[in-house]
Design a protein around this motif. Structure first.
Motif, PDB file in Angstrom:
ATOM      1  N   GLY A  29       0.800  -1.227   0.000  1.00 53.04           N
ATOM      2  CA  GLY A  29       0.000   0.000   0.000  1.00 53.04           C
ATOM      3  C   GLY A  29       0.825   1.265   0.000  1.00 53.04           C
ATOM      4  O   GLY A  29       0.338   2.333   0.369  1.00 53.04           O
ATOM      5  N   ASN A  30       2.062   1.160  -0.415  1.00 54.67           N
ATOM      6  CA  ASN A  30       2.936   2.334  -0.422  1.00 54.67           C
ATOM      7  C   ASN A  30       3.472   2.635  -1.817  1.00 54.67           C
ATOM      8  O   ASN A  30       4.606   3.069  -1.974  1.00 54.67           O
ATOM      9  CB  ASN A  30       4.087   2.144   0.573  1.00 54.67           C
ATOM     10  N   GLY A  31       2.633   2.404  -2.811  1.00 49.75           N
ATOM     11  CA  GLY A  31       3.016   2.717  -4.187  1.00 49.75           C
ATOM     12  C   GLY A  31       3.262   4.198  -4.393  1.00 49.75           C
ATOM     13  O   GLY A  31       4.004   4.599  -5.283  1.00 49.75           O
ATOM     14  N   TRP A  32       2.646   5.022  -3.544  1.00 51.37           N
ATOM     15  CA  TRP A  32       2.842   6.467  -3.641  1.00 51.37           C
ATOM     16  C   TRP A  32       4.318   6.832  -3.512  1.00 51.37           C
ATOM     17  O   TRP A  32       4.783   7.765  -4.160  1.00 51.37           O
ATOM     18  CB  TRP A  32       2.032   7.201  -2.560  1.00 51.37           C
ATOM     19  N   LEU A  33       5.058   6.072  -2.675  1.00 47.82           N
ATOM     20  CA  LEU A  33       6.466   6.393  -2.464  1.00 47.82           C
ATOM     21  C   LEU A  33       7.278   6.137  -3.723  1.00 47.82           C
ATOM     22  O   LEU A  33       8.160   6.924  -4.066  1.00 47.82           O
ATOM     23  CB  LEU A  33       7.050   5.603  -1.292  1.00 47.82           C
ATOM     24  N   HIS A  34       6.963   5.066  -4.424  1.00 46.85           N
ATOM     25  CA  HIS A  34       7.683   4.771  -5.665  1.00 46.85           C
ATOM     26  C   HIS A  34       7.428   5.866  -6.702  1.00 46.85           C
ATOM     27  O   HIS A  34       8.352   6.296  -7.397  1.00 46.85           O
ATOM     28  CB  HIS A  34       7.286   3.397  -6.201  1.00 46.85           C
ATOM     29  N   ALA A  35       6.192   6.329  -6.774  1.00 47.04           N
ATOM     30  CA  ALA A  35       5.868   7.428  -7.687  1.00 47.04           C
ATOM     31  C   ALA A  35       6.585   8.705  -7.251  1.00 47.04           C
ATOM     32  O   ALA A  35       7.131   9.436  -8.085  1.00 47.04           O
ATOM     33  CB  ALA A  35       4.356   7.645  -7.730  1.00 47.04           C
ATOM     34  N   LYS A  36       6.593   8.960  -5.946  1.00 46.44           N
ATOM     35  CA  LYS A  36       7.279  10.147  -5.425  1.00 46.44           C
ATOM     36  C   LYS A  36       8.761  10.100  -5.772  1.00 46.44           C
ATOM     37  O   LYS A  36       9.347  11.097  -6.209  1.00 46.44           O
ATOM     38  CB  LYS A  36       7.109  10.259  -3.921  1.00 46.44           C
ATOM     39  N   LEU A  37       9.378   8.937  -5.573  1.00 44.70           N
ATOM     40  CA  LEU A  37      10.803   8.802  -5.880  1.00 44.70           C
ATOM     41  C   LEU A  37      11.076   9.020  -7.365  1.00 44.70           C
ATOM     42  O   LEU A  37      12.115   9.582  -7.720  1.00 44.70           O
ATOM     43  CB  LEU A  37      11.316   7.437  -5.422  1.00 44.70           C
ATOM     44  N   ALA A  38      10.157   8.614  -8.220  1.00 43.09           N
ATOM     45  CA  ALA A  38      10.316   8.866  -9.656  1.00 43.09           C
ATOM     46  C   ALA A  38      10.323  10.373  -9.919  1.00 43.09           C
ATOM     47  O   ALA A  38      11.145  10.872 -10.707  1.00 43.09           O
ATOM     48  CB  ALA A  38       9.203   8.186 -10.449  1.00 43.09           C
ATOM     49  N   PHE A  39       9.447  11.110  -9.246  1.00 43.49           N
ATOM     50  CA  PHE A  39       9.425  12.563  -9.420  1.00 43.49           C
ATOM     51  C   PHE A  39      10.671  13.217  -8.818  1.00 43.49           C
ATOM     52  O   PHE A  39      11.159  14.224  -9.335  1.00 43.49           O
ATOM     53  CB  PHE A  39       8.152  13.172  -8.823  1.00 43.49           C
ATOM     54  N   VAL A  40      11.197  12.654  -7.739  1.00 38.08           N
ATOM     55  CA  VAL A  40      12.442  13.169  -7.160  1.00 38.08           C
ATOM     56  C   VAL A  40      13.593  12.976  -8.149  1.00 38.08           C
ATOM     57  O   VAL A  40      14.423  13.872  -8.333  1.00 38.08           O
ATOM     58  CB  VAL A  40      12.750  12.495  -5.805  1.00 38.08           C
ATOM     59  N   VAL A  41      13.638  11.823  -8.798  1.00 37.53           N
ATOM     60  CA  VAL A  41      14.667  11.585  -9.822  1.00 37.53           C
ATOM     61  C   VAL A  41      14.526  12.598 -10.957  1.00 37.53           C
ATOM     62  O   VAL A  41      15.518  13.141 -11.451  1.00 37.53           O
ATOM     63  CB  VAL A  41      14.593  10.130 -10.349  1.00 37.53           C
ATOM     64  N   LEU A  42      13.293  12.890 -11.358  1.00 42.56           N
ATOM     65  CA  LEU A  42      13.070  13.919 -12.380  1.00 42.56           C
ATOM     66  C   LEU A  42      13.542  15.292 -11.895  1.00 42.56           C
ATOM     67  O   LEU A  42      14.108  16.071 -12.675  1.00 42.56           O
ATOM     68  CB  LEU A  42      11.593  13.973 -12.773  1.00 42.56           C
ATOM     69  N   ALA A  43      13.317  15.606 -10.617  1.00 41.61           N
ATOM     70  CA  ALA A  43      13.773  16.887 -10.066  1.00 41.61           C
ATOM     71  C   ALA A  43      15.299  16.970 -10.076  1.00 41.61           C
ATOM     72  O   ALA A  43      15.865  18.023 -10.397  1.00 41.61           O
ATOM     73  CB  ALA A  43      13.236  17.077  -8.642  1.00 41.61           C
ATOM     74  N   ILE A  44      15.963  15.865  -9.762  1.00 43.59           N
ATOM     75  CA  ILE A  44      17.429  15.846  -9.817  1.00 43.59           C
ATOM     76  C   ILE A  44      17.889  16.040 -11.260  1.00 43.59           C
ATOM     77  O   ILE A  44      18.830  16.794 -11.518  1.00 43.59           O
ATOM     78  CB  ILE A  44      17.973  14.529  -9.219  1.00 43.59           C
ATOM     79  N   GLY A  45      17.218  15.385 -12.197  1.00 38.93           N
ATOM     80  CA  GLY A  45      17.539  15.577 -13.616  1.00 38.93           C
ATOM     81  C   GLY A  45      17.332  17.010 -14.059  1.00 38.93           C
ATOM     82  O   GLY A  45      18.142  17.565 -14.808  1.00 38.93           O
ATOM     83  N   TYR A  46      16.248  17.621 -13.600  1.00 30.79           N
ATOM     84  CA  TYR A  46      15.970  19.028 -13.920  1.00 30.79           C
ATOM     85  C   TYR A  46      17.082  19.916 -13.363  1.00 30.79           C
ATOM     86  O   TYR A  46      17.542  20.846 -14.043  1.00 30.79           O
ATOM     87  CB  TYR A  46      14.617  19.438 -13.330  1.00 30.79           C
ATOM     88  N   HIS A  47      17.507  19.622 -12.147  1.00 24.99           N
ATOM     89  CA  HIS A  47      18.588  20.372 -11.520  1.00 24.99           C
ATOM     90  C   HIS A  47      19.842  20.324 -12.401  1.00 24.99           C
ATOM     91  O   HIS A  47      20.479  21.351 -12.653  1.00 24.99           O
ATOM     92  CB  HIS A  47      18.866  19.770 -10.136  1.00 24.99           C
ATOM     93  N   HIS A  48      20.183  19.140 -12.884  1.00 22.97           N
ATOM     94  CA  HIS A  48      21.370  18.993 -13.725  1.00 22.97           C
ATOM     95  C   HIS A  48      21.162  19.599 -15.114  1.00 22.97           C
ATOM     96  O   HIS A  48      22.123  20.092 -15.721  1.00 22.97           O
ATOM     97  CB  HIS A  48      21.802  17.534 -13.796  1.00 22.97           C
ATOM     98  N   ALA A  49      19.930  19.597 -15.598  1.00 23.55           N
ATOM     99  CA  ALA A  49      19.627  20.268 -16.867  1.00 23.55           C
ATOM    100  C   ALA A  49      19.872  21.775 -16.730  1.00 23.55           C
ATOM    101  O   ALA A  49      20.363  22.425 -17.666  1.00 23.55           O
ATOM    102  CB  ALA A  49      18.188  19.994 -17.292  1.00 23.55           C
ATOM    103  N   CYS A  50      19.556  22.322 -15.562  1.00 23.55           N
ATOM    104  CA  CYS A  50      19.827  23.744 -15.309  1.00 23.55           C
ATOM    105  C   CYS A  50      21.324  24.030 -15.383  1.00 23.55           C
ATOM    106  O   CYS A  50      21.737  25.059 -15.925  1.00 23.55           O
ATOM    107  CB  CYS A  50      19.279  24.162 -13.945  1.00 23.55           C
ATOM    108  N   GLU A  51      22.128  23.110 -14.870  1.00 24.95           N
ATOM    109  CA  GLU A  51      23.582  23.284 -14.952  1.00 24.95           C
ATOM    110  C   GLU A  51      24.032  23.307 -16.410  1.00 24.95           C
ATOM    111  O   GLU A  51      24.848  24.144 -16.803  1.00 24.95           O
ATOM    112  CB  GLU A  51      24.295  22.163 -14.209  1.00 24.95           C
ATOM    113  N   SER A  52      23.501  22.409 -17.200  1.00 26.62           N
ATOM    114  CA  SER A  52      23.858  22.355 -18.624  1.00 26.62           C
ATOM    115  C   SER A  52      23.467  23.641 -19.339  1.00 26.62           C
ATOM    116  O   SER A  52      24.242  24.185 -20.135  1.00 26.62           O
ATOM    117  CB  SER A  52      23.168  21.153 -19.272  1.00 26.62           C
ATOM    118  N   LEU A  53      22.287  24.143 -19.047  1.00 23.97           N
ATOM    119  CA  LEU A  53      21.837  25.394 -19.664  1.00 23.97           C
ATOM    120  C   LEU A  53      22.693  26.569 -19.206  1.00 23.97           C
ATOM    121  O   LEU A  53      23.020  27.451 -20.012  1.00 23.97           O
ATOM    122  CB  LEU A  53      20.366  25.637 -19.344  1.00 23.97           C
ATOM    123  N   LEU A  54      23.058  26.579 -17.945  1.00 28.84           N
ATOM    124  CA  LEU A  54      23.921  27.645 -17.431  1.00 28.84           C
ATOM    125  C   LEU A  54      25.260  27.645 -18.162  1.00 28.84           C
ATOM    126  O   LEU A  54      25.767  28.710 -18.536  1.00 28.84           O
ATOM    127  CB  LEU A  54      24.122  27.487 -15.924  1.00 28.84           C
TER     128      LEU A  54
END
Length: 140
Positions: free
Chosen positions: A77-102
């Motif tokens: 009953g904790n599938g929400w955490l797996h989805a949350k972690l997927a969004f956290v990975v996307l946030a980390i990717g976004y963070h690194h995309a900002c570095e590339s753009l900078l």
């Protein structure tokens, strides 16, 4: 556990504040034409990226501590955490995309318009919205 949770929330909020503002600097960088303003905005973006990177680390460490140390989200009953972690990975990717753009702005090879960066600026809002809904509502 409440201290760890509180610190996690503070650092996540601080990290996302940087993710909200850094692309806004990109909007301005893509729209400006004079050298002095460009240099000032680049300096601000560099400092903000460095500080935001520092804030990301304890946000992730405290989140891992909650997950692994206290078992939050473990069991059925904790599938929400797996989805949350997927969004956290996307946030980390976004963070690194900002570095590339900078780096592209620093090298003077940005090819995108301010309109693109206005849309790019909305991504962390969507990520944070999804993460908060998953954590609070726990829909699955």
């Amino acid at each position: 556990m409440l201290w760890i949770k509180a610190l996690h929330i503070v650092f996540v909020t601080s990290w996302f504040a940087g993710l909200f503002y850094l692309p806004r600097l990109f909007v301005n960088l893509a729209d400006v034409n004079d050298v002095a303003t460009t240099e000032r905005l680049l300096m601000m973006a560099r400092k903000l990226y460095r500080f935001t990177s520092i804030l990301m680390v304890p946000a992730l460490v405290f989140g891992l501590w909650l997950w692994l140390g206290y078992g939050i989200g473990k069991g059925p009953g904790n599938g929400w955490l797996h989805a949350k972690l997927a969004f956290v990975v996307l946030a980390i990717g976004y963070h690194h995309a900002c570095e590339s753009l900078l780096k592209k702005f620093e090298a003077g090879i940005n090819k995108r318009s301010h309109v693109y960066y206005r849309w790019f600026n909305e991504v962390p809002v969507v990520l944070l919205l999804a993460i908060v809904i998953l954590v609070i509502v726990k829909p699955f």
